[in-house]
Design a protein around this motif. Structure first.
Motif, PDB file in Angstrom:
ATOM      1  N   THR A  38       0.813  -1.218   0.000  1.00 40.13           N
ATOM      2  CA  THR A  38       0.000   0.000   0.000  1.00 40.13           C
ATOM      3  C   THR A  38       0.854   1.278   0.000  1.00 40.13           C
ATOM      4  O   THR A  38       0.318   2.380  -0.018  1.00 40.13           O
ATOM      5  CB  THR A  38      -0.942  -0.014   1.217  1.00 40.13           C
ATOM      6  OG1 THR A  38      -0.211  -0.500   2.346  1.00 40.13           O
ATOM      7  CG2 THR A  38      -2.127  -0.922   0.976  1.00 40.13           C
ATOM      8  N   ASP A  39       2.178   1.125   0.026  1.00 40.86           N
ATOM      9  CA  ASP A  39       3.060   2.282  -0.173  1.00 40.86           C
ATOM     10  C   ASP A  39       3.201   2.617  -1.655  1.00 40.86           C
ATOM     11  O   ASP A  39       3.712   3.671  -2.018  1.00 40.86           O
ATOM     12  CB  ASP A  39       4.461   2.004   0.394  1.00 40.86           C
ATOM     13  CG  ASP A  39       4.465   1.977   1.912  1.00 40.86           C
ATOM     14  OD1 ASP A  39       3.664   2.722   2.518  1.00 40.86           O
ATOM     15  OD2 ASP A  39       5.255   1.208   2.493  1.00 40.86           O
ATOM     16  N   ALA A  40       2.790   1.700  -2.509  1.00 39.71           N
ATOM     17  CA  ALA A  40       2.942   1.915  -3.951  1.00 39.71           C
ATOM     18  C   ALA A  40       1.950   2.956  -4.460  1.00 39.71           C
ATOM     19  O   ALA A  40       0.824   3.061  -3.973  1.00 39.71           O
ATOM     20  CB  ALA A  40       2.733   0.594  -4.693  1.00 39.71           C
ATOM     21  N   ILE A  41       2.392   3.743  -5.434  1.00 40.16           N
ATOM     22  CA  ILE A  41       1.521   4.677  -6.158  1.00 40.16           C
ATOM     23  C   ILE A  41       1.834   4.451  -7.636  1.00 40.16           C
ATOM     24  O   ILE A  41       2.967   4.667  -8.080  1.00 40.16           O
ATOM     25  CB  ILE A  41       1.795   6.135  -5.750  1.00 40.16           C
ATOM     26  CG1 ILE A  41       1.520   6.312  -4.251  1.00 40.16           C
ATOM     27  CG2 ILE A  41       0.942   7.099  -6.589  1.00 40.16           C
ATOM     28  CD1 ILE A  41       1.968   7.649  -3.689  1.00 40.16           C
ATOM     29  N   ILE A  42       0.837   3.968  -8.374  1.00 43.61           N
ATOM     30  CA  ILE A  42       1.104   3.403  -9.700  1.00 43.61           C
ATOM     31  C   ILE A  42       0.612   4.316 -10.823  1.00 43.61           C
ATOM     32  O   ILE A  42      -0.519   4.803 -10.788  1.00 43.61           O
ATOM     33  CB  ILE A  42       0.437   2.008  -9.809  1.00 43.61           C
ATOM     34  CG1 ILE A  42       1.000   1.067  -8.735  1.00 43.61           C
ATOM     35  CG2 ILE A  42       0.651   1.417 -11.199  1.00 43.61           C
ATOM     36  CD1 ILE A  42       0.225  -0.226  -8.580  1.00 43.61           C
ATOM     37  N   ILE A  91     -10.269  11.314  -3.380  1.00 44.82           N
ATOM     38  CA  ILE A  91     -10.725  10.062  -2.757  1.00 44.82           C
ATOM     39  C   ILE A  91      -9.766   8.911  -3.071  1.00 44.82           C
ATOM     40  O   ILE A  91      -9.391   8.142  -2.189  1.00 44.82           O
ATOM     41  CB  ILE A  91     -12.170   9.744  -3.201  1.00 44.82           C
ATOM     42  CG1 ILE A  91     -13.126  10.800  -2.618  1.00 44.82           C
ATOM     43  CG2 ILE A  91     -12.574   8.339  -2.769  1.00 44.82           C
ATOM     44  CD1 ILE A  91     -14.531  10.790  -3.204  1.00 44.82           C
ATOM     45  N   VAL A  92      -9.332   8.812  -4.322  1.00 47.47           N
ATOM     46  CA  VAL A  92      -8.413   7.724  -4.698  1.00 47.47           C
ATOM     47  C   VAL A  92      -7.130   7.774  -3.858  1.00 47.47           C
ATOM     48  O   VAL A  92      -6.651   6.747  -3.372  1.00 47.47           O
ATOM     49  CB  VAL A  92      -8.079   7.780  -6.210  1.00 47.47           C
ATOM     50  CG1 VAL A  92      -6.915   6.849  -6.552  1.00 47.47           C
ATOM     51  CG2 VAL A  92      -9.303   7.430  -7.052  1.00 47.47           C
ATOM     52  N   PHE A  93      -6.596   8.979  -3.656  1.00 51.02           N
ATOM     53  CA  PHE A  93      -5.317   9.078  -2.945  1.00 51.02           C
ATOM     54  C   PHE A  93      -5.468   9.088  -1.427  1.00 51.02           C
ATOM     55  O   PHE A  93      -4.496   8.898  -0.710  1.00 51.02           O
ATOM     56  CB  PHE A  93      -4.521  10.288  -3.437  1.00 51.02           C
ATOM     57  CG  PHE A  93      -3.947  10.072  -4.800  1.00 51.02           C
ATOM     58  CD1 PHE A  93      -2.827   9.286  -4.978  1.00 51.02           C
ATOM     59  CD2 PHE A  93      -4.576  10.597  -5.927  1.00 51.02           C
ATOM     60  CE1 PHE A  93      -2.316   9.037  -6.242  1.00 51.02           C
ATOM     61  CE2 PHE A  93      -4.073  10.363  -7.200  1.00 51.02           C
ATOM     62  CZ  PHE A  93      -2.941   9.582  -7.355  1.00 51.02           C
ATOM     63  N   ILE A  99      -4.166   0.599  -2.773  1.00 53.85           N
ATOM     64  CA  ILE A  99      -3.045   0.960  -3.649  1.00 53.85           C
ATOM     65  C   ILE A  99      -3.561   1.925  -4.711  1.00 53.85           C
ATOM     66  O   ILE A  99      -4.317   1.515  -5.592  1.00 53.85           O
ATOM     67  CB  ILE A  99      -2.471  -0.302  -4.337  1.00 53.85           C
ATOM     68  CG1 ILE A  99      -2.091  -1.371  -3.304  1.00 53.85           C
ATOM     69  CG2 ILE A  99      -1.274   0.062  -5.221  1.00 53.85           C
ATOM     70  CD1 ILE A  99      -1.826  -2.749  -3.908  1.00 53.85           C
ATOM     71  N   PRO A 100      -3.187   3.205  -4.647  1.00 54.95           N
ATOM     72  CA  PRO A 100      -3.701   4.139  -5.659  1.00 54.95           C
ATOM     73  C   PRO A 100      -3.020   3.960  -7.015  1.00 54.95           C
ATOM     74  O   PRO A 100      -1.828   3.654  -7.100  1.00 54.95           O
ATOM     75  CB  PRO A 100      -3.397   5.512  -5.072  1.00 54.95           C
ATOM     76  CG  PRO A 100      -2.292   5.298  -4.113  1.00 54.95           C
ATOM     77  CD  PRO A 100      -2.382   3.878  -3.629  1.00 54.95           C
TER      78      PRO A 100
END
Ligand code: CA
Length: 648
Positions: free
Chosen positions: A146-150, A483-485, A490-491
């Motif tokens: 959940t630290d990932a931002i894709i 909301i997504v972020f 995982i955003p």
């Protein structure tokens, strides 16, 4: 060799007896090169004879083989032969003789190929390593998923625009170029993505796909049509003819991202192949790779003409070895599985387990839609959203959140939470804590509001409300992104979502499936940064990303930790949603509390805050890690906007 009637082959392949006799798990199929000799190994349990044909060129119109070498049966259906000498750069095919007749073609385990992937090439893989490759490693280690931002992108889309300032347009190398700028001096390509702050770039298929003719320039396709699974796509290379060049250039791209602190996720398409009838695996072992019934009918859950029989032991092994290979040889940091709901959970779990043994930081996620498919064995479960509890380290796209926020794709006029849809606040709550109805862990949920499929976010918002002015559409867009972020999970965003990306056809209609629509529809227009609205939106996304990275409490992976901390306020009058997050005990978290207010209503809202002093970090069209203003007692939240406050 047991003689089996042709229409019973499928049953035979999926029988325990066949799997006992012919499962080969030594992990060394293909052409194994050393300076002294090359060992060829091919799995062909139904073959009567197998030969290796050696060629000097990769073109199939070059008919004459230099040499034909007969292969010998080894074990478990594998045939092998050694050829002395340094064969690096020599092309080869297999010639397979079976009851069905004769077939010649590529090695399913080819690590290099000639143009258009018709012939395999023997390759010294070490010679393809760019400088410093031994030192190259994932920048994403010891983290939660959940630290990932894709950031989801297509190699050509990111580089090909005339104002990209990128030399190698449409190529792997285009994404390895540092310091590229548009005509106004804004970052583009690699530097732009790094500046945005995402942790991973997810690239649409870049294994060798079939829909683009590599001998021609300027052709376009997303690439969801696999031809050679172990090889990079030739049209992204500066030279598709010499098999080593595309390998070296793909590695250079990966290394360039890593040097910027960005992981590379590969979009993989195991659920079907471009053409099941001509696919090499299906010719070497007739029909083995695909789900085909006794009448010869291909299962077609993929809607691409065929479904992969992942439940068969040597298809599973093929997929497992393929993922391991990209991890090991290309240092890939994650995999996005196209239509993973057509693959069985045992295959998925075996991949995840084996990769995580050597690289625990590698991300796995996919499209877990439930699709009809004719599985060839009984009792097989598929990797779908509703079975997500059976694949605990594999995540799924959260279309529940996408539909909630923007309205369903299947109904272009439908509005979502951010643009006037009502009665959705409860659904929003379960999404904010990272467990839409089908999920049990935020680490298995990829939150998004747009991807390459269907309308871009801005197009969808516009189509659902044709009379809305731009200011209103921008508000919708920001609320959706907020909301997504902010949500647990995982955003994920489609490249250009932050640049108000649109896909408009020549006739002014919007394009919801631009897979072959060419550059004019698909390219990221790097000159769009001259539009102030576009710049501001980019800055807003950048601010949301920075805010999320600054607050570990938003990136918790365990649902128990999140449930204990989050309180929803039931004081609202309408659709607005207010939640308070207690940050106590979260490692690295600088805030004591966060307060998040999402207001989709067309009027402003006065919200009473829990006691104490609050800093506003997200409000109206601004977001980031800086204090935009203090609040105490109550705040005014603007129409169609979100506000996030921090208490120290
Ligand atoms: Ca190709």
């Amino acid at each position: 060799m047991v003689t089996i009637e042709k229409n019973k082959l499928g049953e035979w392949y999926s029988s325990e007896e066949f799997e006992k006799l012919y499962t080969y798990l030594e992990g060394n199929l293909g052409a194994e090169w050393t300076r002294e000799k090359t060992i060829f190994r091919v799995w062909a349990p139904t073959a009567e004879k197998v030969f290796v044909n050696l060629y000097s060129g990769g073109f199939t119109d070059e008919k004459e083989a230099i040499e034909q070498i007969v292969m010998k049966p080894y074990r478990n259906g594998v045939w092998t032969v050694e050829k002395e000498g340094n064969l690096h750069g020599t092309f080869y095919t297999y010639l397979v003789l079976s009851a069905d007749g004769e077939w010649e073609g590529c090695d399913p385990y080819a690590k290099a190929v000639g143009v258009n992937g018709e012939r395999a090439m023997v390759v010294d893989l070490d010679s393809t390593n760019p400088e410093g490759w031994e030192m190259d490693k994932s920048p994403f280690q010891n983290k939660n998923v959940t630290d990932a931002i894709i950031y989801e992108a297509h190699i050509r889309d990111l580089t090909v625009h005339k104002d990209s300032g990128i030399k190698n347009k449409g190529k792997f190398l285009g994404l390895a170029e540092e310091g590229t700028i548009n005509s106004k001096g804004d970052n583009t390509g690699l530097d732009y993505i790094a500046d945005l702050g995402v942790t991973h770039v997810h690239l649409l298929p870049f294994f060798d796909y079939a829909s683009v003719d590599e001998t021609k320039d300027g052709q376009y396709n997303w690439g969801y049509d696999p031809k050679n699974f172990f090889v990079p796509e030739g049209s992204y290379a500066t030279d598709p003819y010499h098999g080593d060049i595309r390998i070296r250039e793909a590695k250079k791209m990966v290394a360039a991202f890593h040097q910027k602190g960005i992981g590379v996720i590969m979009d993989v398409v195991f659920n079907h192949v471009y053409d099941a009838e001509t696919f090499c695996f299906n010719n070497i072992v007739p029909g083995y790779f695909s789900r085909i019934d006794n009448d010869g009918i291909y299962s077609n859950g993929s809607i691409c003409g065929n479904d992969t029989a992942s439940e068969r032991s040597m298809v599973r092994e093929y997929i497992v070895q393929n993922v391991l290979y990209w991890v090991d040889e290309y240092h890939i940091d994650g995999f996005r599985f196209d239509l993973v709901g057509l693959l069985d959970i045992r295959t998925i779990n075996e991949i995840v387990e084996r990769v995580h043994t050597i690289r625990p930081e590698v991300l796995f996620y996919g499209e877990g839609w439930t699709m009809p498919t004719n599985v060839t064995k009984a009792g097989i479960k598929m990797a779908t959203q509703k079975n997500s509890y059976l694949t605990p380290r594999f995540a799924y796209f959260n279309d529940t959140m996408r539909n909630l926020l923007r309205g369903r794709n299947s109904d272009t006029n439908e509005r979502g939470y951010v643009n006037g849809g009502t009665g959705r606040a409860d659904c929003l709550k379960s999404n904010l804590i990272g467990i839409p109805y089908w999920a049990c862990s935020p680490g298995q949920v990829v939150n998004y509001v747009s991807c390459h499929d269907d309308l871009t976010l801005f197009d969808k918002l516009q189509v659902a409300e044709p009379k809305a002015d731009r200011t209103t559409l921008l508000q919708y867009n920001r609320l959706a992104a907020g909301i997504v972020f902010a949500a647990a999970g995982i955003p994920f965003l489609q490249a250009g979502e932050e640049l108000l990306r649109r896909k408009v056809n020549a006739d002014g209609t919007v394009n919801s499936n631009s897979y072959d629509a060419g550059d004019s529809i698909n390219a990221i227009s790097w000159d769009c940064l001259q539009d102030p609205d576009c710049r501001k939106m980019r800055d807003y996304y950048k601010g949301l990303i920075a805010f999320r990275k600054n607050h570990p409490v938003l990136r918790l992976e365990d649902i128990r930790d999140i449930r204990d901390r989050i309180t929803f306020y039931d004081i609202q009058q309408g659709e607005e949603t207010i939640c308070l997050i207690d940050c106590k005990g979260v490692a690295g978290e600088s805030a004591r509390k966060l307060c998040m207010i999402f207001n989709p209503e067309r009027e402003k809202k006065e919200v009473f805050l829990p006691k104490g002093n609050w800093e506003i970090h997200v409000s109206d069209d601004k977001a980031g890690t800086e204090n935009l203003g203090e609040a105490d007692g109550r705040v005014t939240v603007l129409p169609v906007s979100c506000m996030i406050l921090v208490q120290r």
